[in-house]
Design a protein around this motif. Structure first.
Motif, mmCIF file in Angstrom:
data_model
loop_
_atom_site.group_PDB
_atom_site.id
_atom_site.type_symbol
_atom_site.label_atom_id
_atom_site.label_comp_id
_atom_site.label_asym_id
_atom_site.label_seq_id
_atom_site.Cartn_x
_atom_site.Cartn_y
_atom_site.Cartn_z
ATOM 1 N N PRO A 68 3.441 4.636 7.572
ATOM 2 C CA PRO A 68 2.966 3.786 5.801
ATOM 3 C C PRO A 68 2.663 5.215 4.906
ATOM 4 O O PRO A 68 1.716 5.412 4.621
ATOM 5 C CB PRO A 68 2.240 3.693 5.896
ATOM 6 C CG PRO A 68 1.492 3.429 6.893
ATOM 7 C CD PRO A 68 1.867 3.446 7.384
ATOM 8 N N ILE A 70 1.142 4.972 0.609
ATOM 9 C CA ILE A 70 0.842 3.865 -0.758
ATOM 10 C C ILE A 70 0.607 4.376 -1.943
ATOM 11 O O ILE A 70 0.038 5.130 -2.704
ATOM 12 C CB ILE A 70 -0.470 3.105 -0.180
ATOM 13 C CG1 ILE A 70 -0.084 2.913 1.244
ATOM 14 C CG2 ILE A 70 -0.780 2.198 -0.897
ATOM 15 C CD1 ILE A 70 -2.252 2.298 2.155
ATOM 16 N N CYS A 75 -0.887 -0.554 -5.952
ATOM 17 C CA CYS A 75 -1.987 -1.154 -4.679
ATOM 18 C C CYS A 75 -2.593 -2.226 -5.802
ATOM 19 O O CYS A 75 -2.967 -1.132 -6.897
ATOM 20 C CB CYS A 75 -2.532 -0.154 -3.449
ATOM 21 S SG CYS A 75 -3.912 -0.872 -2.453
ATOM 22 N N CYS A 81 -2.237 -5.231 4.169
ATOM 23 C CA CYS A 81 -1.537 -4.820 4.975
ATOM 24 C C CYS A 81 -2.140 -4.753 6.449
ATOM 25 O O CYS A 81 -2.420 -4.675 7.415
ATOM 26 C CB CYS A 81 -1.077 -3.229 4.230
ATOM 27 S SG CYS A 81 -3.166 -2.362 3.714
ATOM 28 N N SER A 82 -3.574 -4.406 5.888
ATOM 29 C CA SER A 82 -5.011 -4.382 7.235
ATOM 30 C C SER A 82 -4.830 -5.965 7.685
ATOM 31 O O SER A 82 -4.767 -5.675 8.778
ATOM 32 C CB SER A 82 -5.978 -3.382 6.148
ATOM 33 O OG SER A 82 -7.514 -4.134 6.677
ATOM 34 N N CYS A 85 -1.596 -6.002 10.435
ATOM 35 C CA CYS A 85 -1.626 -4.819 10.948
ATOM 36 C C CYS A 85 -2.284 -5.091 12.631
ATOM 37 O O CYS A 85 -3.428 -5.324 12.616
ATOM 38 C CB CYS A 85 -2.449 -3.856 10.463
ATOM 39 S SG CYS A 85 -2.268 -1.954 12.077
ATOM 40 N N CYS A 110 3.249 -3.563 7.877
ATOM 41 C CA CYS A 110 1.935 -3.716 7.031
ATOM 42 C C CYS A 110 3.488 -2.862 5.337
ATOM 43 O O CYS A 110 3.456 -3.645 4.015
ATOM 44 C CB CYS A 110 2.285 -2.466 6.601
ATOM 45 S SG CYS A 110 2.532 -0.899 6.714
ATOM 46 N N THR A 111 4.862 -2.504 5.641
ATOM 47 C CA THR A 111 5.650 -2.353 4.201
ATOM 48 C C THR A 111 6.752 -3.697 3.937
ATOM 49 O O THR A 111 6.296 -3.964 3.485
ATOM 50 C CB THR A 111 6.173 -1.521 4.994
ATOM 51 O OG1 THR A 111 5.762 0.087 5.444
ATOM 52 C CG2 THR A 111 7.624 -0.594 3.901
ATOM 53 N N CYS A 114 3.534 -6.472 2.178
ATOM 54 C CA CYS A 114 3.094 -6.060 1.154
ATOM 55 C C CYS A 114 4.035 -7.083 0.031
ATOM 56 O O CYS A 114 4.949 -6.554 -0.576
ATOM 57 C CB CYS A 114 2.797 -4.194 0.935
ATOM 58 S SG CYS A 114 2.158 -4.037 -0.583
ATOM 59 N N ILE A 119 4.069 -0.228 -0.379
ATOM 60 C CA ILE A 119 4.437 0.824 1.052
ATOM 61 C C ILE A 119 5.546 1.544 0.905
ATOM 62 O O ILE A 119 6.515 0.110 1.225
ATOM 63 C CB ILE A 119 3.193 0.037 1.882
ATOM 64 C CG1 ILE A 119 2.426 -0.501 1.164
ATOM 65 C CG2 ILE A 119 3.370 0.931 3.271
ATOM 66 C CD1 ILE A 119 1.558 -1.385 2.895
#
Lengths: 289, 112
Positions: A68, A70, A75, A81-82, A85, A110-111, A114, A119
């Protein structure tokens, strides 16, 4: 026909068995057809089959994975995203995002998740695959970059060569984790190289469980068979696992191997044993080759 | 008001300090001024990788200012450095309560 050579425990003689078996089969097919045997070294953390087969490399290509990137303008540090993951490769700490690239498995979560679409995925090089030839045999191996933790993307790239030839011999990394499973994917048969020691037996047991759950037919090669104890053979008898070859602890074998020599070409009795091994594999698989 | 967190092997103040940060079984939170305490199982204890990163994220989300633990791994260290959380070192022979007392008396060494 795709034949993997695996061991569970490291240092049992996987590469000795795989390179010599490949040479023997290549000799058998010599002059019949070009490039009927391919050798794939999937032990990408420490590939060493090239030391014995001495290929000339003709091509090299990088192995890329998606990671990714960012856009901090978009953002809003929501930390979604965290949260998604599975490998904890992203930390969102107040107004700071840290990405641990070596932990990323390129899953794309994550992508995808989001909410700000901040991302995008970019490529990162994790290793290379080299291909070439040793006489009439095709050869490819992967080299994982130093410091990288995740080898399956490089192994997958080496495996992309496995359907080219009549016979493909695959050198599998030691262990029973993700890299081994990647190397065993879509194969027809596995030779399990072990040694008659407590470590050899323990790690062989783990690999037997793995091969059985993957429904891969297999047989055992016991290296340094006159050392250690009888427990590996007892295990094979009890579990009805065929032992196709026993290689004694021998000074000549050690000397030739240390020089990077070819046992099946230099030692007649070793050539006979490997020839017998190859016949047993063909017989077990009902092979026409 | 200082929000403090100690890595612990068990749920009690009599439990021994856990010296691993990311793989600690329990986190014991303490508010130094009010004396309030809370024990939470570490959500990232069994992560296949990145346990330290997950633990650092958890501390930030909880608003922790001081961490007492034994050793912090390299990933957790780079994450914690970004957070401003102060890290103090304890050893495995200390009970959680002793570590707290030592911290308030200024006897623990800052490691990060």
């Amino acid at each position: 026909m795709k034949i993997a050579v695996a061991s569970g425990k490291g240092g049992t003689g996987k590469t000795t068995v795989s390179t010599n078996l490949a040479k023997l089969i290549e000799k058998e097919y010599e002059k019949k057809e070009d490039h009927r045997v391919w050798f794939l070294d999937c032990d990408v953390e420490e590939p060493n089959a090239h030391l014995f087969l001495k290929p000339s490399f003709t091509a090299s290509k990088p192995v890329l994975v998606k990671v990714p990137q960012i856009d901090l303008e978009k953002c809003d540090y929501c930390a979604r995203c965290s949260e998604v993951c599975a490998f904890n490769a992203l930390a969102v700490l107040k107004e700071k995002i840290i990405f641990f690239e070596h932990m990323c498995h390129s899953c794309g979560s994550c992508t995808y998740f989001c909410p700000q679409e901040a991302i995008k995925e970019v490529s990162r090089e994790v290793g290379v695959v080299q291909e070439g030839f040793c006489d009439d045999m095709g050869f490819a191996h992967g080299i994982l970059n130093v410091g990288e933790a995740i080898s399956p993307p490089v192994i997958d790239e080496v495996k992309s060569y496995q359907d080219w030839a009549r016979v493909t011999i695959i050198d599998v990394p030691p262990g029973t984790s993700c890299p081994v499973i990647a190397a065993l994917k879509d194969i027809d048969f596995c030779l399990l190289v072990t040694e008659p020691t407590p470590f050899g037996l323990n790690d062989m047991g783990l690999l037997v469980d793995l091969l059985r759950s993957l429904n891969i037919p297999f047989a055992v090669v016991i290296n340094r068979s006159d050392l250690g104890n009888e427990k590996v053979e007892m295990f094979c008898r009890e579990e009805k696992i065929p032992v196709f070859l026993k290689i004694p602890f021998d000074k000549e074998i050690a000397r030739i191997s240390a020089e990077g020599g070819s046992l099946v070409e230099e030692v007649p009795w070793v050539r006979d044993s490997f020839s017998d091994l190859w016949s047993k594999i063909k017989e077990m698989l009902g092979l026409w080759v | 008001m200082t929000k403090l967190m100690i890595t612990s092997t068990g749920e009690e103040l009599d439990s021994l300090v856990e010296i691993r940060f990311g793989r600690a079984p329990y986190f014991i939170f303490c508010n130094v001024e009010s004396g309030e305490q809370e024990c939470v199982p570490n959500p990232g204890k069994d992560a296949s990788g990145g346990a330290g990163v997950k633990a650092a994220q958890f501390l930030v989300d909880k608003g922790v200012e001081v961490l007492i633990t034994g050793k912090v791994g390299p990933h957790a260290e780079s994450a914690l450095k970004e957070t401003g959380i102060k890290v103090y070192g304890a050893d495995s022979s200390m009970r959680v309560k002793e570590a707290l007392d030592n911290f308030s008396q200024g006897n623990l060494k800052q490691i990060l």
